[in-house]
Design a protein around this motif. Sequence first.
Motif, PDB file in Angstrom:
ATOM      1  N   LYS A 172      -2.359  -2.970  -1.762  1.00 19.38           N
ATOM      2  CA  LYS A 172      -1.022  -3.093  -3.122  1.00 19.38           C
ATOM      3  C   LYS A 172      -1.614  -3.474  -4.339  1.00 19.38           C
ATOM      4  CE  LYS A 172       2.728  -3.463  -0.078  1.00 19.38           C
ATOM      5  NZ  LYS A 172       3.684  -4.711   0.380  1.00 19.38           N
ATOM      6  N   ASP A 188       7.663 -11.344   5.946  1.00 16.16           N
ATOM      7  CA  ASP A 188       6.438 -11.632   4.858  1.00 16.16           C
ATOM      8  C   ASP A 188       4.782  -9.981   4.995  1.00 16.16           C
ATOM      9  OD1 ASP A 188       6.636 -13.097   2.881  1.00 16.16           O
ATOM     10  OD2 ASP A 188       6.349 -15.331   3.580  1.00 16.16           O
ATOM     11  N   HIS A 189       4.885 -10.490   6.288  1.00 14.11           N
ATOM     12  CA  HIS A 189       3.716  -9.350   6.447  1.00 14.11           C
ATOM     13  C   HIS A 189       3.733  -8.741   7.668  1.00 14.11           C
ATOM     14  CE1 HIS A 189       1.359 -12.744   5.810  1.00 14.11           C
ATOM     15  NE2 HIS A 189       1.194 -11.964   5.699  1.00 14.11           N
ATOM     16  N   SER A 210       5.498  -1.111   6.050  1.00 13.80           N
ATOM     17  CA  SER A 210       4.056  -1.003   5.938  1.00 13.80           C
ATOM     18  C   SER A 210       4.588  -1.247   4.568  1.00 13.80           C
ATOM     19  CB  SER A 210       3.263  -0.620   6.152  1.00 13.80           C
ATOM     20  OG  SER A 210       3.970   1.024   6.653  1.00 13.80           O
ATOM     21  N   SER A 211       5.128  -0.711   3.344  1.00  7.87           N
ATOM     22  CA  SER A 211       5.031  -0.393   1.923  1.00  7.87           C
ATOM     23  C   SER A 211       6.011  -1.365   1.374  1.00  7.87           C
ATOM     24  CB  SER A 211       4.438   0.468   2.129  1.00  7.87           C
ATOM     25  OG  SER A 211       6.386   1.204   1.600  1.00  7.87           O
ATOM     26  N   GLY A 212       6.968  -1.380   2.063  1.00  3.65           N
ATOM     27  CA  GLY A 212       8.155  -1.825   1.860  1.00  3.65           C
ATOM     28  C   GLY A 212       8.786  -0.845   0.613  1.00  3.65           C
ATOM     29  N   LYS A 222      11.819  -6.319 -12.186  1.00  3.47           N
ATOM     30  CA  LYS A 222      13.137  -7.180 -12.385  1.00  3.47           C
ATOM     31  C   LYS A 222      13.614  -7.713 -12.739  1.00  3.47           C
ATOM     32  CE  LYS A 222      13.043  -3.932  -7.988  1.00  3.47           C
ATOM     33  NZ  LYS A 222      13.339  -3.586  -6.167  1.00  3.47           N
ATOM     34  N   PRO A 240      11.853  -3.002  -2.789  1.00  2.00           N
ATOM     35  CA  PRO A 240      12.751  -4.512  -1.784  1.00  2.00           C
ATOM     36  C   PRO A 240      13.436  -4.724  -2.902  1.00  2.00           C
ATOM     37  CG  PRO A 240      10.304  -4.656  -1.985  1.00  2.00           C
ATOM     38  CD  PRO A 240      10.751  -3.364  -1.951  1.00  2.00           C
ATOM     39  N   LYS A 285      13.303  -8.076   5.154  1.00  2.00           N
ATOM     40  CA  LYS A 285      11.372  -8.153   4.807  1.00  2.00           C
ATOM     41  C   LYS A 285      10.779  -9.414   5.654  1.00  2.00           C
ATOM     42  CE  LYS A 285       8.218  -5.797   2.841  1.00  2.00           C
ATOM     43  NZ  LYS A 285       7.966  -5.248   1.385  1.00  2.00           N
ATOM     44  N   THR A 336       0.473   1.338  -3.748  1.00  2.00           N
ATOM     45  CA  THR A 336      -0.208   1.601  -2.396  1.00  2.00           C
ATOM     46  C   THR A 336      -1.643   1.908  -3.340  1.00  2.00           C
ATOM     47  OG1 THR A 336       0.541   3.922  -1.275  1.00  2.00           O
ATOM     48  CG2 THR A 336       0.941   1.039  -0.960  1.00  2.00           C
ATOM     49  N   THR A 392      14.619  -8.656  -4.191  1.00  2.00           N
ATOM     50  CA  THR A 392      15.016 -10.200  -3.457  1.00  2.00           C
ATOM     51  C   THR A 392      16.479 -10.332  -3.602  1.00  2.00           C
ATOM     52  OG1 THR A 392      15.274 -10.839  -5.604  1.00  2.00           O
ATOM     53  CG2 THR A 392      12.776 -10.367  -5.083  1.00  2.00           C
ATOM     54  N   LYS A 438      13.221 -10.912   0.650  1.00  2.00           N
ATOM     55  CA  LYS A 438      13.256  -9.804   0.421  1.00  2.00           C
ATOM     56  C   LYS A 438      14.155  -9.343   1.910  1.00  2.00           C
ATOM     57  CE  LYS A 438       9.055  -9.551  -2.513  1.00  2.00           C
ATOM     58  NZ  LYS A 438       7.509  -9.332  -2.418  1.00  2.00           N
ATOM     59  N   ARG A 456      13.633  -0.265 -13.357  1.00  2.00           N
ATOM     60  CA  ARG A 456      13.279  -1.779 -13.295  1.00  2.00           C
ATOM     61  C   ARG A 456      12.051  -2.545 -14.189  1.00  2.00           C
ATOM     62  NH1 ARG A 456      11.356  -2.967  -7.728  1.00  2.00           N
ATOM     63  NH2 ARG A 456       9.735  -1.066  -7.945  1.00  2.00           N
ATOM     64  N   ASP A 462      -1.391 -11.020  -0.882  1.00  2.00           N
ATOM     65  CA  ASP A 462      -0.326 -11.050  -0.310  1.00  2.00           C
ATOM     66  C   ASP A 462       1.100 -11.596  -0.525  1.00  2.00           C
ATOM     67  OD1 ASP A 462      -0.879  -8.829   1.540  1.00  2.00           O
ATOM     68  OD2 ASP A 462      -1.398  -9.506   3.373  1.00  2.00           O
ATOM     69  N   HIS A 463       0.766 -12.526  -0.451  1.00  2.00           N
ATOM     70  CA  HIS A 463       1.760 -12.945  -1.403  1.00  2.00           C
ATOM     71  C   HIS A 463       1.327 -14.795  -1.900  1.00  2.00           C
ATOM     72  CE1 HIS A 463       1.037 -14.462   3.120  1.00  2.00           C
ATOM     73  NE2 HIS A 463       1.716 -15.637   3.299  1.00  2.00           N
TER      74      HIS A 463
END
Lengths: 297, 297
Positions: A144, B237-238, B25-27, A30, B189, B235, A191, B191, B144, A14, A237-238
């Motif tokens: 994160k 978003d959070h 939680s961590s994805g 990726k 994860p 997934k 994390t 995309t 995701k 990746r 977060d996003h």
Amino acid sequence: MEYTASPKPQLSSRANAFSIAALMSSGGSKEKEAAENTIKPLEQFVEKSSCPQPLAEPSLDSQADFGAGGGSPSSSSSLCTEPLIPTTPIIPSEEMAKIACSLETKELWDKFHELGTEMIITKSGRRMFPTIRVSFAGVDPEAKYIVLMDIVPVDNKRYRYAYHRSSWLVAGKADPPLPARLYVHPDSPFTGEQLLKQMVSFEKVKLTNNELDQHGHIILNSMHKYQPRVHIIKKKDHTASLLNLKSEEFRTFIFPETVFTAVTAYQNQLITKLKIDSNPFAKGFRDSSRLTDIERE
Amino acid sequence: MEYTASPKPQLSSRANAFSIAALMSSGGSKEKEAAENTIKPLEQFVEKSSCPQPLAEPSLDSQADFGAGGGSPSSSSSLCTEPLIPTTPIIPSEEMAKIACSLETKELWDKFHELGTEMIITKSGRRMFPTIRVSFAGVDPEAKYIVLMDIVPVDNKRYRYAYHRSSWLVAGKADPPLPARLYVHPDSPFTGEQLLKQMVSFEKVKLTNNELDQHGHIILNSMHKYQPRVHIIKKKDHTASLLNLKSEEFRTFIFPETVFTAVTAYQNQLITKLKIDSNPFAKGFRDSSRLTDIERE
DNA sequence: AGATTGACACCTAGGTGATAAATT
DNA sequence: AATTTATCACCTAGGTGTCAATCT
């Protein structure tokens, strides 16, 4: 009858070159193909800094030795007379300011640095040895982070090695700068919890002298001096994009003992010997095993 | 003088056993240590289904052959007389219902399936061969997804192989169920965009018979029949946890031609031969190269 | 007797510097 | 003359089935 190939491509690693937008939007690493067209050096959005036009100011970055380990910093930087990359005056947030980063393999780096580290670059890409391995402290376990690396020119010079003197000489002005690439650590995003207990190893990063490299390797000019840098970005977060990344949201760490000269063949024989003695993959060239070569005939 | 070890542990692979909470939680897939204590089989939050008490209903899941490739489905499932795992009647959302998953290595799986696939399990963990490789269609490029795999018992029986008849016989009731483990694909994860152009390969998954395995490998009973399953989760978003995962938010795909019997040593010699002929790592045992063994003496 | 284990030779896959040839 | 490239033997690292020994 042998089944290894596959109809669709499978990205094995990746870690690749990235556009900044892709970096933050996916949080991963990726976007291999898309990245080639939208490469932007970290400097471009961090601040105008050293990459294409390095400053000659020999000011040690305050973050550089920050947590660089328990070793003696004087011994590792004593021979380091070249001007270091001036990291731009970042104003980190209180939270980011707490983050510390230490070089795990400092002892070995010091040995190489005393001799003048050289790194082979090849068309297909060559790993670095020693490997850059770092530990972090002061991160938020719940947050994160993206951890990445780049390599920037130390100065604007081209070098050559004087064999009879066993020393490096300035050979002129630097060649034109190459496309800057970021190596996002393939385990990103981390994390904070992971960063506190694991080490982050950049063993898979590869260096190349192929300006047209399609593998995402870091492109360098041979016979030029370089400084690797480690960056950590706290992932919001996003936030869809990193284009509006603010200086408070990341930190850059520089370890002066990791400066090296890119070469296509080793110049200093002492470097060759130290590589052979310390890199497991070069075990075949060690003195002890070479004696038994005769026995095999 | 050789530098390979490191003070802090470095997780080389991100694929491991997971708690569901950690998963979402961590994805990612890195909660190695924590996961051991909080393992929950997928079934537990999906629906009560087959894992500990498999149903004997031989109803083919409607999703099972969905996009199973362009090959002839009759040939691959014609010999498949054992009752399959009934995937519980999931009501996917319209969006998830669009997702299709196809087995990329179907031709090879078919060859093994005709003979009765066997997979070696060892204490340290053994890869599967053939590898489960799938492609997805109908995913949202912007979303995701987490892609994972598990392996569930096909029935409640224990088997033995009758050499003189070259066939499998029922040898009794199944041994007690083992801790169920999920193998989250290490590149998760993904995309949606990635899933549309890449294949997802589970080549690194390992099978073990060690009930106390600490490596996150999938634990199986020898001489039992199993069905691998591939799951895809969209997934959110959070969403902090997957504990409240709804059935509309994931899909399960089953390929009947990937059923296998776990063994500690191959039983059917035709399976051994097909493995040797098709797995590159077993090339040393092929007829042609074994002839030249004599020449090397 | 059937099932499991561990050491082993033989592979794949790929990271080393040495070396000779090619390039500039 | 200096630098770069391609090939090579020699490694690390680890995935195969074999086989003899062991377990149950």
